[in-house]
Design a protein around this motif. Structure first.
Motif, PDB file in Angstrom:
ATOM      1  N   LYS A 185       0.835  -1.210   0.000  1.00  0.00           N
ATOM      2  CA  LYS A 185       0.000   0.000   0.000  1.00  0.00           C
ATOM      3  C   LYS A 185       0.866   1.255   0.000  1.00  0.00           C
ATOM      4  CE  LYS A 185      -4.113  -1.902   2.260  1.00  0.00           C
ATOM      5  NZ  LYS A 185      -4.987  -1.863   3.477  1.00  0.00           N
ATOM      6  N   ALA A 186       1.970   1.210   0.745  1.00  0.00           N
ATOM      7  CA  ALA A 186       2.871   2.361   0.790  1.00  0.00           C
ATOM      8  C   ALA A 186       3.487   2.626  -0.586  1.00  0.00           C
ATOM      9  CB  ALA A 186       3.962   2.131   1.823  1.00  0.00           C
ATOM     10  N   LYS A 187       3.858   1.547  -1.290  1.00  0.00           N
ATOM     11  CA  LYS A 187       4.438   1.697  -2.626  1.00  0.00           C
ATOM     12  C   LYS A 187       3.408   2.248  -3.605  1.00  0.00           C
ATOM     13  CE  LYS A 187       8.032  -1.839  -2.278  1.00  0.00           C
ATOM     14  NZ  LYS A 187       8.526  -3.144  -2.792  1.00  0.00           N
ATOM     15  N   LEU A 188       2.159   1.765  -3.492  1.00  0.00           N
ATOM     16  CA  LEU A 188       1.098   2.274  -4.363  1.00  0.00           C
ATOM     17  C   LEU A 188       0.836   3.753  -4.107  1.00  0.00           C
ATOM     18  CD1 LEU A 188      -1.478  -0.672  -4.306  1.00  0.00           C
ATOM     19  CD2 LEU A 188      -0.115   0.095  -6.247  1.00  0.00           C
ATOM     20  N   ALA A 189       0.819   4.117  -2.814  1.00  0.00           N
ATOM     21  CA  ALA A 189       0.602   5.523  -2.465  1.00  0.00           C
ATOM     22  C   ALA A 189       1.737   6.390  -2.985  1.00  0.00           C
ATOM     23  CB  ALA A 189       0.468   5.663  -0.948  1.00  0.00           C
ATOM     24  N   GLN A 190       2.957   5.869  -2.868  1.00  0.00           N
ATOM     25  CA  GLN A 190       4.113   6.612  -3.366  1.00  0.00           C
ATOM     26  C   GLN A 190       4.053   6.765  -4.879  1.00  0.00           C
ATOM     27  OE1 GLN A 190       7.870   4.743  -2.567  1.00  0.00           O
ATOM     28  NE2 GLN A 190       9.067   6.560  -3.048  1.00  0.00           N
ATOM     29  N   ALA A 191       3.681   5.661  -5.557  1.00  0.00           N
ATOM     30  CA  ALA A 191       3.565   5.722  -7.012  1.00  0.00           C
ATOM     31  C   ALA A 191       2.466   6.691  -7.436  1.00  0.00           C
ATOM     32  CB  ALA A 191       3.290   4.331  -7.566  1.00  0.00           C
ATOM     33  N   ALA A 192       1.344   6.670  -6.697  1.00  0.00           N
ATOM     34  CA  ALA A 192       0.248   7.585  -7.010  1.00  0.00           C
ATOM     35  C   ALA A 192       0.671   9.031  -6.794  1.00  0.00           C
ATOM     36  CB  ALA A 192      -0.974   7.260  -6.150  1.00  0.00           C
ATOM     37  N   GLY A 193       1.475   9.251  -5.726  1.00  0.00           N
ATOM     38  CA  GLY A 193       1.959  10.602  -5.458  1.00  0.00           C
ATOM     39  C   GLY A 193       2.888  11.092  -6.551  1.00  0.00           C
ATOM     40  N   VAL A 194       3.763  10.205  -7.018  1.00  0.00           N
ATOM     41  CA  VAL A 194       4.676  10.570  -8.109  1.00  0.00           C
ATOM     42  C   VAL A 194       3.890  10.880  -9.363  1.00  0.00           C
ATOM     43  CG1 VAL A 194       6.479   9.698  -9.638  1.00  0.00           C
ATOM     44  CG2 VAL A 194       6.621   9.279  -7.183  1.00  0.00           C
TER      45      VAL A 194
END
Length: 264
Positions: free
Chosen positions: A228-237
């Motif tokens: 979930k953290a990676k998805l959130a980071q990817a979404a933020g990028v």
């Protein structure tokens, strides 16, 4: 299915196995691995692997020739069989530690290949646990130590032989006894709270300082949180890229408008 002229609809269960014809050999002998895995929860899956597993060797050099197909001392690594062979050594019991195997592979195949093999073994174990995750009974007061038997082929690919729900803790050598006593001790420290008294309210999350020779193999809750953290980071990028793109478009539009007004 037709049987003696009658038709039956009964279902039969079969286990299909594959014989590994090109096993990795050491000293010309076939061997397999016994690894211990502690599972404290299936849903979510939480598993630990014991560092002190061992290899079990045959006492007779391997040959795929059909003349030796029934020679158990060539093909079966079980100590219960090998200890009756003429070449059996009761001092070391025909065993290597997993750490010795790793050193051997690093020296003969390279560290990168050895690291990949053990990563593959770990994922093999995780996938086997996930395969039965949804059919296992859930009891938060229970735990299980499994004995994994794994064979490695000559391409350093691991193959699962079987999973023992109640692996034998009997010993054949002094080193074997010390390892299994350590396994029992470390397991009890992992599954009991720090007081040493069972407590139904305990979260079954042991402190790292009681792991002993255990390592975390898979923590599903942590894996989901990381994903979930990676998805959130990817979404933020991605959001940042879109925002910069909109700003660039707006700047370009303003620039064009400015040029048009100036031309007029």
């Amino acid at each position: 299915m037709h049987y003696l002229g009658r038709v039956t609809t009964s279902k039969e269960v079969y286990v299909i196995s594959r014989y590994i014809q090109d096993p990795l050999l050491i000293g010309g002998k076939k061997f397999d691995l016994r690894l211990y895995v502690l599972v404290t929860s299936y849903r979510p899956l939480k598993a630990y692997i014991y560092q002190l597993g061992f290899c079990r060797f045959c006492t007779v050099q391997y040959t795929p020739h059909m003349s030796e197909i029934d020679n158990m001392f060539v093909h079966l690594t079980n100590v219960a069989i090998q200890k009756h062979g003429e070449e059996y050594n009761s001092c070391h019991g025909g065993k290597w530690t997993v750490s010795n195997l790793r050193l051997y592979l690093e020296g003969t195949r390279g560290k990168e290949a050895a690291d990949k093999l053990f990563d593959d073994i770990h994922w093999l174990i995780v996938h086997s646990l996930k395969a039965v995750q949804n059919v296992m009974s859930i009891d938060r007061h229970c735990f299980e130590v499994y004995g994994y038997d794994i064979i490695i082929d000559n391409n350093l690919k691991p193959w699962l032989i079987e999973v023992n729900a109640s692996p034998s803790l009997s010993h054949t050598t002094a080193n074997d006894r010390a390892m299994k006593m350590s396994l029992i001790y470390d397991t009890l420290r992992m599954v009991l709270p720090s007081t040493g008294v069972p407590d139904v309210k305990w979260s079954k999350t042991p402190s790292p300082d009681v792991f002993g020779c255990y390592d975390i193999l898979y923590d599903e809750e942590q894996a989901i949180a990381d994903a979930k953290a990676k998805l959130a980071q990817a979404a933020g990028v991605a959001s940042g890229i879109r925002s910069r793109s909109r700003n660039a478009d707006a700047s370009m539009a303003t620039s064009k408008t400015g040029r048009v007004m100036s031309w007029k």
